[in-house]
Motif scaffolding. Sequence first.
Motif, PDB file in Angstrom:
ATOM      1  N   SER A 147       1.460   5.057 -13.323  1.00 51.97           N
ATOM      2  CA  SER A 147       1.289   5.504 -11.934  1.00 51.97           C
ATOM      3  C   SER A 147       2.366   6.509 -11.563  1.00 51.97           C
ATOM      4  CB  SER A 147       1.367   4.290 -10.992  1.00 51.97           C
ATOM      5  OG  SER A 147       1.405   4.688  -9.642  1.00 51.97           O
ATOM      6  N   GLU A 148       2.078   7.248 -10.501  1.00 54.68           N
ATOM      7  CA  GLU A 148       3.075   8.153  -9.936  1.00 54.68           C
ATOM      8  C   GLU A 148       3.633   7.619  -8.622  1.00 54.68           C
ATOM      9  OE1 GLU A 148       1.405  12.033  -9.658  1.00 54.68           O
ATOM     10  OE2 GLU A 148       1.144  12.258 -11.828  1.00 54.68           O
ATOM     11  N   LEU A 149       3.274   6.396  -8.272  1.00 56.78           N
ATOM     12  CA  LEU A 149       3.757   5.792  -7.041  1.00 56.78           C
ATOM     13  C   LEU A 149       5.203   5.325  -7.200  1.00 56.78           C
ATOM     14  CD1 LEU A 149       0.706   3.578  -6.005  1.00 56.78           C
ATOM     15  CD2 LEU A 149       1.312   5.833  -5.132  1.00 56.78           C
ATOM     16  N   SER A 150       5.865   5.145  -6.081  1.00 59.43           N
ATOM     17  CA  SER A 150       7.190   4.527  -6.115  1.00 59.43           C
ATOM     18  C   SER A 150       7.037   3.056  -6.472  1.00 59.43           C
ATOM     19  CB  SER A 150       7.868   4.649  -4.750  1.00 59.43           C
ATOM     20  OG  SER A 150       7.188   3.836  -3.785  1.00 59.43           O
ATOM     21  N   LEU A 151       8.121   2.428  -6.886  1.00 59.06           N
ATOM     22  CA  LEU A 151       8.085   1.021  -7.260  1.00 59.06           C
ATOM     23  C   LEU A 151       7.569   0.167  -6.109  1.00 59.06           C
ATOM     24  CD1 LEU A 151       8.799  -1.168  -9.352  1.00 59.06           C
ATOM     25  CD2 LEU A 151      11.110  -1.211  -8.391  1.00 59.06           C
ATOM     26  N   TYR A 152       8.073   0.415  -4.904  1.00 59.84           N
ATOM     27  CA  TYR A 152       7.664  -0.382  -3.741  1.00 59.84           C
ATOM     28  C   TYR A 152       6.176  -0.234  -3.474  1.00 59.84           C
ATOM     29  CZ  TYR A 152       6.975  -1.607   1.163  1.00 59.84           C
ATOM     30  OH  TYR A 152       6.491  -2.148   2.330  1.00 59.84           O
ATOM     31  N   HIS A 153       5.674   1.004  -3.442  1.00 63.66           N
ATOM     32  CA  HIS A 153       4.259   1.221  -3.152  1.00 63.66           C
ATOM     33  C   HIS A 153       3.357   0.734  -4.293  1.00 63.66           C
ATOM     34  CE1 HIS A 153       5.914   4.002  -0.072  1.00 63.66           C
ATOM     35  NE2 HIS A 153       4.863   3.578   0.601  1.00 63.66           N
ATOM     36  N   PHE A 154       3.849   0.813  -5.520  1.00 61.13           N
ATOM     37  CA  PHE A 154       3.091   0.294  -6.655  1.00 61.13           C
ATOM     38  C   PHE A 154       2.857  -1.202  -6.483  1.00 61.13           C
ATOM     39  CE2 PHE A 154       2.637  -1.610 -10.800  1.00 61.13           C
ATOM     40  CZ  PHE A 154       1.884  -0.710 -11.536  1.00 61.13           C
ATOM     41  N   ILE A 155       3.912  -1.956  -6.197  1.00 53.88           N
ATOM     42  CA  ILE A 155       3.792  -3.405  -6.048  1.00 53.88           C
ATOM     43  C   ILE A 155       2.878  -3.745  -4.880  1.00 53.88           C
ATOM     44  CG2 ILE A 155       5.048  -5.529  -5.529  1.00 53.88           C
ATOM     45  CD1 ILE A 155       7.481  -4.253  -6.900  1.00 53.88           C
ATOM     46  N   ARG A 156       3.073  -3.057  -3.761  1.00 57.96           N
ATOM     47  CA  ARG A 156       2.271  -3.345  -2.563  1.00 57.96           C
ATOM     48  C   ARG A 156       0.797  -3.066  -2.802  1.00 57.96           C
ATOM     49  NH1 ARG A 156       3.223  -0.133   3.027  1.00 57.96           N
ATOM     50  NH2 ARG A 156       2.209   1.492   1.800  1.00 57.96           N
ATOM     51  N   GLU A 157       0.489  -1.911  -3.424  1.00 61.45           N
ATOM     52  CA  GLU A 157      -0.910  -1.556  -3.658  1.00 61.45           C
ATOM     53  C   GLU A 157      -1.547  -2.463  -4.701  1.00 61.45           C
ATOM     54  OE1 GLU A 157      -4.545   0.416  -3.243  1.00 61.45           O
ATOM     55  OE2 GLU A 157      -2.757   0.318  -1.964  1.00 61.45           O
ATOM     56  N   TYR A 158      -0.794  -2.801  -5.736  1.00 61.35           N
ATOM     57  CA  TYR A 158      -1.339  -3.700  -6.767  1.00 61.35           C
ATOM     58  C   TYR A 158      -1.662  -5.068  -6.167  1.00 61.35           C
ATOM     59  CZ  TYR A 158      -1.956  -6.085 -11.219  1.00 61.35           C
ATOM     60  OH  TYR A 158      -2.483  -6.804 -12.265  1.00 61.35           O
ATOM     61  N   LYS A 159      -0.741  -5.574  -5.356  1.00 60.53           N
ATOM     62  CA  LYS A 159      -0.984  -6.889  -4.757  1.00 60.53           C
ATOM     63  C   LYS A 159      -2.135  -6.828  -3.764  1.00 60.53           C
ATOM     64  CE  LYS A 159       1.380 -10.887  -2.835  1.00 60.53           C
ATOM     65  NZ  LYS A 159       2.659 -11.484  -2.419  1.00 60.53           N
ATOM     66  N   ARG A 160      -2.276  -5.696  -3.064  1.00 66.75           N
ATOM     67  CA  ARG A 160      -3.393  -5.562  -2.119  1.00 66.75           C
ATOM     68  C   ARG A 160      -4.735  -5.617  -2.849  1.00 66.75           C
ATOM     69  NH1 ARG A 160      -7.012  -2.133  -0.236  1.00 66.75           N
ATOM     70  NH2 ARG A 160      -6.432  -0.498  -1.717  1.00 66.75           N
ATOM     71  N   GLN A 161      -4.803  -4.993  -4.029  1.00 70.10           N
ATOM     72  CA  GLN A 161      -6.068  -4.931  -4.766  1.00 70.10           C
ATOM     73  C   GLN A 161      -6.351  -6.197  -5.577  1.00 70.10           C
ATOM     74  OE1 GLN A 161      -7.320  -1.368  -6.814  1.00 70.10           O
ATOM     75  NE2 GLN A 161      -5.788  -0.120  -5.774  1.00 70.10           N
ATOM     76  N   THR A 162      -5.306  -6.905  -6.023  1.00 69.66           N
ATOM     77  CA  THR A 162      -5.529  -8.017  -6.957  1.00 69.66           C
ATOM     78  C   THR A 162      -5.118  -9.380  -6.414  1.00 69.66           C
ATOM     79  OG1 THR A 162      -3.347  -7.860  -8.002  1.00 69.66           O
ATOM     80  CG2 THR A 162      -5.096  -6.420  -8.861  1.00 69.66           C
ATOM     81  N   GLY A 163      -4.292  -9.404  -5.363  1.00 70.29           N
ATOM     82  CA  GLY A 163      -3.841 -10.676  -4.817  1.00 70.29           C
ATOM     83  C   GLY A 163      -2.624 -11.262  -5.505  1.00 70.29           C
ATOM     84  N   GLN A 164      -2.044 -10.538  -6.465  1.00 65.08           N
ATOM     85  CA  GLN A 164      -0.848 -11.016  -7.141  1.00 65.08           C
ATOM     86  C   GLN A 164       0.047  -9.836  -7.497  1.00 65.08           C
ATOM     87  OE1 GLN A 164      -1.962 -12.916 -10.843  1.00 65.08           O
ATOM     88  NE2 GLN A 164      -3.602 -11.453 -11.204  1.00 65.08           N
ATOM     89  N   THR A 165       1.288 -10.131  -7.820  1.00 60.30           N
ATOM     90  CA  THR A 165       2.187  -9.053  -8.215  1.00 60.30           C
ATOM     91  C   THR A 165       1.902  -8.657  -9.662  1.00 60.30           C
ATOM     92  OG1 THR A 165       3.926 -10.474  -9.118  1.00 60.30           O
ATOM     93  CG2 THR A 165       3.950 -10.068  -6.729  1.00 60.30           C
ATOM     94  N   PRO A 166       2.344  -7.462 -10.079  1.00 58.41           N
ATOM     95  CA  PRO A 166       2.108  -7.045 -11.467  1.00 58.41           C
ATOM     96  C   PRO A 166       2.696  -8.008 -12.495  1.00 58.41           C
ATOM     97  CG  PRO A 166       2.813  -5.174 -10.141  1.00 58.41           C
ATOM     98  CD  PRO A 166       2.980  -6.380  -9.286  1.00 58.41           C
ATOM     99  N   MET A 167       3.890  -8.514 -12.249  1.00 52.00           N
ATOM    100  CA  MET A 167       4.508  -9.397 -13.232  1.00 52.00           C
ATOM    101  C   MET A 167       3.848 -10.775 -13.240  1.00 52.00           C
ATOM    102  SD  MET A 167       6.314  -7.195 -14.530  1.00 52.00           S
ATOM    103  CE  MET A 167       7.182  -8.123 -15.796  1.00 52.00           C
ATOM    104  N   GLN A 168       3.319 -11.213 -12.094  1.00 60.85           N
ATOM    105  CA  GLN A 168       2.526 -12.438 -12.099  1.00 60.85           C
ATOM    106  C   GLN A 168       1.267 -12.250 -12.942  1.00 60.85           C
ATOM    107  OE1 GLN A 168       1.973 -12.943  -7.862  1.00 60.85           O
ATOM    108  NE2 GLN A 168       3.576 -14.515  -7.712  1.00 60.85           N
TER     109      GLN A 168
END
Length: 306
Positions: free
Chosen positions: A227-248
Motif C-alpha cells: 500500500s501507499e497509505l500511512s501506517l495509521y490509515h492502513f490499519i484503520r482502513e484494513y480494520k474497517r474492511q475486515t473487522g480485525q487488525t492486519p496482525m490479528q
Amino acid sequence: MDKIALMIGELSPQVETSQWPLPKAGRRVVIPHTLVAELAEHPLCRDCMPHGVGFYPAAAGHHMGRAAPRDHLVIYCLAGSGVAELEGRRQPVRAGDVLLLREGQRHRYRANPQDPWTIYWVHLGGAEVDTYFDEILSSPDGFTATVGQHSRLTEDLELLLTTVTRFRPHHLIYAANLLKSLLSFMALMRRQRQARNVALDVPRIQAWLQAHLHQRIELEQLVSATSELSLYHFIREYKRQTGQTPMQAFQHLKITRACYLLDITDLSITQVAADLGYDDPYYFSRQFKKVMGVAPRDYRRERSER
C-alpha cells in the motif's frame, strides 16, 4: 519442517525442475513416476494431474530453460518479478501474474536480479490441461495472464503442495481435483479482473500475508509492500474492511495453517511451529490456544478420536 526437497523413488521422466538451491523456507516436491503412471488412467486424475509442486521465496538467481519439455508448467508470481521467453517471444512476469508453459514448447525464464520473484510452480499433465490454459489466457498464442494476488490462490497452492508430499493415491486424487479448481479459479479471476479504485486492496494484502506465513513480519514491512497509505490509515482502513487488525489477521492465518498441518501431517508440534516462523514452540502453543481454545497437542488428539 523448515525445508522440504522430496524426490523419492523413481522420478517422473516428465519433470525437469531447476536445480536452484532451496533456501530455508523453499520447498520442492516431485511425485515418483511409478505413482504418476498408476494414477494416469484414473478417471478423476487423467484429465489434469500434478507431477511436481514447489514454492520458491525471493528466488534470487532462479532461472531455467527447456528445449522440449515433456509436461506443462504453471508458475504463479506472488511477489517480485521475472521474465519469460516462449519460442523467442519475451514477456515480463509481475506479482499477480501466472505463467503458462505448454508441453513441447521451448522456453526459458528467470527471476529479476534486482527484484527476485516469489513463486509457486506446478508441473502437470493430462488430456485437458491445454483447455484449462486456454480458459486462463486472453489470446490463443499468449503465455502469461494477470489474475491478481488472491489469498484463495495462495491458500490452495499451499494446500496442494502439502497434499502431494503424502505420496498416497487418495491424497493425489484429491490433489488432482484441487489443481483443476485452482486453474478454474485463475480463469475466473482473469475474466473478472478490473482496475481497482479502492483505498486498500485487501485481496492483495491477504495474498502477501499467505506468502509470508513461514516468517515473522513487522507491520511496517506489510504496509510498504502492499500500500501507499500511512501506517495509521492502513490499519484503520484494513480494520474497517475486515473487522480485525492486519496482525490479528496474520495470526489467524498462521493458526489456520497450523490446524491443517496438525490434521494432515505427522509433523511434531515443534516442526509445525518452525514451519510457521515460531522459534519458540511454547509461545506457538500459547498463541494457538488463544485462538482455538485448546493446545495444539489436545487439538490433534481430539481430531484423531473423531
